[in-house]
Motif scaffolding. Structure first.
Motif, mmCIF file in Angstrom:
data_model
loop_
_atom_site.group_PDB
_atom_site.id
_atom_site.type_symbol
_atom_site.label_atom_id
_atom_site.label_comp_id
_atom_site.label_asym_id
_atom_site.label_seq_id
_atom_site.Cartn_x
_atom_site.Cartn_y
_atom_site.Cartn_z
ATOM 1 N N TRP A 193 29.603 -12.200 -33.869
ATOM 2 C CA TRP A 193 28.622 -11.364 -34.562
ATOM 3 C C TRP A 193 29.210 -9.983 -34.827
ATOM 4 C CZ3 TRP A 193 23.923 -12.543 -36.569
ATOM 5 C CH2 TRP A 193 23.124 -11.477 -36.991
ATOM 6 N N LYS A 198 26.096 -6.793 -39.468
ATOM 7 C CA LYS A 198 24.833 -7.396 -39.077
ATOM 8 C C LYS A 198 24.735 -8.849 -39.535
ATOM 9 C CE LYS A 198 22.382 -2.969 -39.019
ATOM 10 N NZ LYS A 198 21.270 -2.175 -39.565
ATOM 11 N N GLU A 434 20.521 -7.471 -33.577
ATOM 12 C CA GLU A 434 21.516 -7.634 -34.645
ATOM 13 C C GLU A 434 22.375 -6.399 -34.851
ATOM 14 O OE1 GLU A 434 18.813 -6.410 -38.541
ATOM 15 O OE2 GLU A 434 19.537 -8.465 -38.326
ATOM 16 N N THR A 499 22.087 -16.143 -31.386
ATOM 17 C CA THR A 499 21.075 -16.006 -32.444
ATOM 18 C C THR A 499 20.748 -17.385 -32.983
ATOM 19 O OG1 THR A 499 22.716 -15.786 -34.210
ATOM 20 C CG2 THR A 499 21.975 -13.757 -33.163
#
Length: 1023
Positions: A193, A198, A434, A499
């Motif tokens: 990530w 983001k 995020e 996520t």
């Protein structure tokens, strides 16, 4: 020569050509480009009937900037292949393409918005996507011109773009095949990530750079020991007749079995004293209850997410007691810790030189029976967040190479951790948002950033380390510089973050009727790699195989706006594991595909899209529309479908003969294309894969604008011309990293000039040549037949080299032939015959016939490499609006020209010639003679066969002397010799006679013919 001697210069057949010595490539190359475009070279090649296709499928560059030298290398190599395959009789189609979607373009538009004070989230998504489309279109036009300037052939008028409406429709259809065949699923698992961008990133979007991380050694307290086998043994022992509860009641509860066995073994009155002695001598031997398990990590911010500690079942562990701890050390004297034996010393060093004493072994069975407390258990302000038990679990991923031999396990923040979590049912955490910050309500650390939006370190790591110290759980800390994942776009560090994402399950068993090479994406890919693909170089096979063999499921989703959306719907209220969670309806899919074909992927974002696509078959209120976009590697991985399969100039079977990219594409385009195709057509979309290295500066350093060592293709073209850049590629070993810089380019330019002079010699001496002059090879002198033999050899070398994509080998063979065999040998010898022999001389006609044969082969052999120069050479001889070397095929070379016996003979003659020319060079250096024609050396040859061979040719011509003598007598002491040519000696003698005023040979008969001061040959030529 007397003053009255006529000037015979005008009677010589001197070279005639307007072909310039200076190429002037930078100024002249654009004219050839315009000409090729005007006469439609590429389209005319497609009109040649009956040719088998050869398809090199273009890996799409990204449409967001000027070309760099790596782009030039890649496209030039592709051009070498396309042109050489075409000239060897194939229909070599080449459709250039561009990758248009994705984060870099989206980011550029966001930057423009920020500069204008606009908020992207407040702009209509379709308007935003149109901005991205226009940005990509602008760069496509720029890059197309830059690629064409390099002499790259292809269908530039109709390239493929991943943002074309048809392409977007096909990409969506390819995605929906994953939806329908069951490989698509939504999972909550850790992915790479980028807090800066983001969004989740695929492995192909990740690069590794050195990064300095915090390192910590953390103590997890042991709070329990539970072992079912222990309980069963304890019950059995209690039933033993020798058992007395009052004797063992005070023993530590977790070792009662062992102590009871000791009691039973004693069987005498003193047994209690014996047990007490054992306890006194080994106070820590029988109990782990006060010990702590130590873990090591380079990501302190993951400690709040810890849910287990893993150990290696085959690793040797020990219980250690801290006996001394220097001032400043966070280790405490007297405390007991469990460590891997191989790492105890390094842990002691990390704890500022603490002294550890090994107490005893700790078995894997004992470790598996332990229960730990989280180091933040009961911490002030923790609000019970971490007041849970932490299990000890076996893990094959644990090693004793570094750390402590124990791995702190946070299932939400690492793939190994996640797999352990799946296996043992560990809970997932959702503590990291995020933007790289902890959720606001996380006790103590809420809102703190791990990484900031600029990619810098936030306060989270240091805060966690401080709290561990406050809790007495920190054994040691430090910093470590190591390789760490970064985004290849923002260059910022990444984190693993849990996520909800959409995945393609590469081990899902497929029932799609395409199981020839396996029933899962992974098995099909591995079989394809081994059985269906030719790898150049072969090491590419190993690299991709190991990557696919070990890779996790493919993360398909990105949380962005510019791309092809994941065209699917999920049922509201359903769980991802429910059978009806995803809507799988062919009619819905068909409506989506048709809309994208007509309007592009923007159709997904227009008002009423959900109702439009679901139609009357489904209640729109029952479903949520997914707005994530596809990983751009899925876009480019799908290109085989809308380029190879769908285009008229695509492939007959939907497969490519070759994919060609840099070695980084084993984790990029080669990889994603393989996975995508194995899910939709059941096999690799390519039959061959070629990889090239990266470009470095002259010193072998990576190019960097900050270092000022970059080499821009545009600058090379402006200074030298594109053919010099192409020649640099041909001279390099592309299978390794390639160096380029000013000095290297100077060397390339020098090689180019030598080749150009070879071609200029051919042109000058072919002036006026016609078929009427042509001589049959059987009637030619041996020297010409030797050249034809060399051409037959080279034809095999060139064709095999082109088929093996060995351009360095082809070029080296041709360059050596041109400079050594031709310029320094054949041309040097035959100048005399070409200039001085009469028009009817069989020797001169044979030489011109050979020059014509050389012309047609060298121009076509070199045309794929030096596209502009060989066109220049061709047009100098065959001008005309429709004329072009690039419309020619490499001519067939008769194998009858091969004559190995003749070649062996001439190899021996050339060795003797080397000794003669070296001997004459000394005389020239010492100014005894001015030219070799002033000499008539005596050559002593020991080998009778070589001596006999010398007498069958005009060796004076071959050595460019006026006369020569041979003898088998031993070489006198004064004879010149070369150590590497045994048995040959040369004694210098001056030529006898007068100098011919026309050919400059010194011969006895000069002056005795009708034409003044000429030899017999020249007198005859003058008539």
């Amino acid at each position: 020569m007397c003053a009255e001697t006529p000037d015979y210069k005008d009677t010589l057949f001197l070279p005639e050509t307007e072909f310039p010595m200076r190429a002037g490539l930078p100024a002249r190359e654009p004219g050839w480009l315009e000409r090729w475009n005007r006469i439609g070279i590429y389209d005319r090649l497609r009109e040649k009937p009956g040719r088998p296709p050869f398809i090199l499928h273009d890996g799409p560059p990204y449409a967001n900037g000027h070309l760099h030298i790596g782009h030039a290398l890649n496209k030039i190599l592709k051009d070498f292949i396309v042109r050489s395959q075409q000239m060897m009789g194939k229909d070599a189609r080449y459709v250039p393409g561009w990758d248009c979607h994705g984060l870099p373009i989206e980011w550029k538009i966001e930057e423009q918005y920020r500069a204008k004070g606009l908020d992207k989230d407040e702009v209509d998504v379709v308007d935003f996507r149109q901005e991205c489309r226009r940005f990509a279109e602008g760069w496509i036009d720029i890059q197309r011109d830059e690629f064409r300037r390099l002499g790259i052939t292809g269908n530039w008028a109709d390239p493929y773009l991943t943002m074309d409406y048809h392409a977007e429709s096909v990409i969506a259809q390819e995605f929906m095949k994953f939806l329908m065949n069951g490989t698509l699923y939504q999972g909550s698992k850790p992915v790479m990530w980028s807090p800066v961008e983001k969004t989740a990133l695929a492995e192909a979007e990740v690069e590794y750079h050195d990064h300095q991380s915090h390192t910590i050694w953390v103590k997890f307290p042991i709070i329990g020991y539970s072992d079912p086998a222990f309980d069963a043994d304890w019950i059995a022992l209690q039933a033993h007749p020798n058992y007395r509860s009052e004797d063992v009641g005070s023993f530590p509860s977790d070792r009662r079995v062992e102590l009871t066995v000791e009691v039973m073994k004693a069987r005498n009155a003193e047994w209690q004293d014996e047990v007490r002695r054992i306890l006194a001598d080994n106070p820590d031997y029988f109990s782990l209850k006060d010990a702590k398990v130590v873990i090591w990590t380079t990501t302190p911010w993951t400690i709040p997410q810890n849910r287990a500690v893993c150990f290696g079942p085959d690793i040797a562990y020990g219980l250690y007691r801290v006996t001394e701890a220097p001032e400043g050390s966070t280790a405490k004297p007297g405390e007991a810790v469990i460590l891997a034996d191989a790492l105890a010393e390094s842990v002691a060093a990390a704890a500022r030189g603490a002294t550890l004493e090994r107490v005893r072994d700790v078995s894997a069975e004992e470790l598996g029976a332990l229960t730990l407390a989280h180091p933040f258990r009961g911490i002030e302000g923790g609000n019970g967040e971490w007041d849970f038990d932490v299990p000890m679990l076996p893990g094959d991923h644990v090693t004793d190479d570094a750390g402590t031999g124990f791995v702190h396990t946070a299932p939400s923040h690492g793939d190994d951790d996640y797999q352990i979590g799946l296996k043992y049912g560990l809970p997932m955490t959702y503590n990291v948002l995020e933007d790289g910050s902890f959720r606001p309500d996380l006790p103590i650390f809420g809102g703190q950033h791990i990484l900031t939006s600029e990619g810098k370190e936030g306060p989270a790591n240091v805060s966690v380390i401080k709290q561990l110290a406050y809790a007495g759980a920190l054994l040691a800390k430090g910093k470590l510089k190591h390789s760490y994942p970064h985004s290849w776009r923002s260059k910022a560090p990444l984190i693993y973050r849990n996520t909800p994402q959409w995945f393609a399950a590469i081990d899902h068993k497929l029932d799609d009727g395409m199981g020839t090479y396996g029933d899962t994406i992974r098995s099909r890919a591995l079989t394809s790699i081994d059985q269906l693909v030719k790898w150049t170089p072969q090491t590419g096979r190993n690299r991709l195989y190991s990557m696919i063999e070990a890779r996790p499921d493919w993360v398909l989703s990105r949380q962005r706006a510019w791309g092809v959306p994941l065209t699917c719907f999920v049922k509201k209220g359903a769980q991802p594991t429910d059978p009806d969670f995803l809507l799988r309806d062919p009619a819905v899919n068909a409506r989506i595909a048709a809309a994208f074909e007509a309007e592009g992927a923007d159709a997904w974002y227009k008002p009423g899209a959900k109702e439009r696509f679901l139609g009357d078959d489904h209640n729109a209120d029952d479903y949520d529309q997914v707005f994530d976009v596809l990983d751009v590697w899925f876009d480019s991985g799908s290109t085989h479908a809308f380029v190879l399969r769908d285009r008229a100039d695509g492939s007959d079977d939907g497969l490519a003969d070759l994919y060609l990219e840099g070695t980084d594409q084993h984790r990029g385009w080669f990889h994603s294309s393989m996975l995508q195709a194995c899910g939709t057509i059941g096999r690799a979309p390519y039959r061959g894969v070629l990889t090239h290295g990266f470009t470095l500066d002259e010193k072998g350093n990576k190019m960097s604008k900050s270092l000022g060592n970059t080499v821009a293709p545009e600058e090379v073209v402006k200074q030298y011309g594109a053919d010099i850049l192409r020649l640099w590629v041909a001279q390099s070993d592309y299978t390794a990293d390639l160096r380029i810089g000013p000095e290297i380019l100077k060397g390339v330019a020098d090689s180019y000039r030598r080749l150009r002079n070879t071609m200029r010699f051919l042109l000058g001496n072919l002036a006026g040549f016609s078929d009427a002059e042509r001589v049959d090879p059987a009637d030619m002198p041996e020297l010409e037949r030797w050249v034809l033999h060399r051409l037959a050899e080279l034809d095999d070398t060139v064709r095999q080299g082109f088929d093996a994509y060995d351009f360095q080998g082809v070029f080296q063979a041709l360059f050596n032939f041109c400079t050594v065999d031709l310029s320094s040998f054949y041309f040097d010898i035959r100048k005399d015959a070409l200039y001085c022999d009469g028009p009817d001389s069989i020797r001169r006609k044979s030489a011109r016939t050979v020059l014509d044969i050389l012309f047609h082969r060298l121009t076509t052999w070199l045309a794929p490499i030096l596209v502009f120069t060989m066109e220049d050479v061709w047009l100098d001889r065959f001008p005309g609006e429709d004329s072009s070397v690039h419309l020619q095929d490499i001519p067939e070379t008769p194998q009858a020209w091969r004559d190995d016996a003749l070649a062996a003979k001439w190899a021996g003659l050339r060795r003797v010639r080397r000794v003669v020319t070296a001997a004459l060079e000394i005389q020239r250096r010492d100014k005894v003679i001015g030219a070799s024609l002033e000499a008539a050396p005596v050559v002593h040859v020991r080998d009778k066969d070589v001596l006999a061979a010398l007498k069958t040719v005009d060796f004076a011509d071959i050595c460019i002397t006026s006369a020569i003598q041979f003898t088998g007598d031993p070489s006198p002491n004064e004879a010149f010799r070369l150590p590497e040519v045994d048995g040959v000696g040369v004694v210098f003698e001056k030529a006898d006679g007068q100098k011919c005023g026309r050919c400059w040979k010194i011969l006895p008969d000069v002056g005795s013919h009708a034409h003044a001061e000429t030899c017999a040959r020249c007198n005859a030529a003058l008539g």
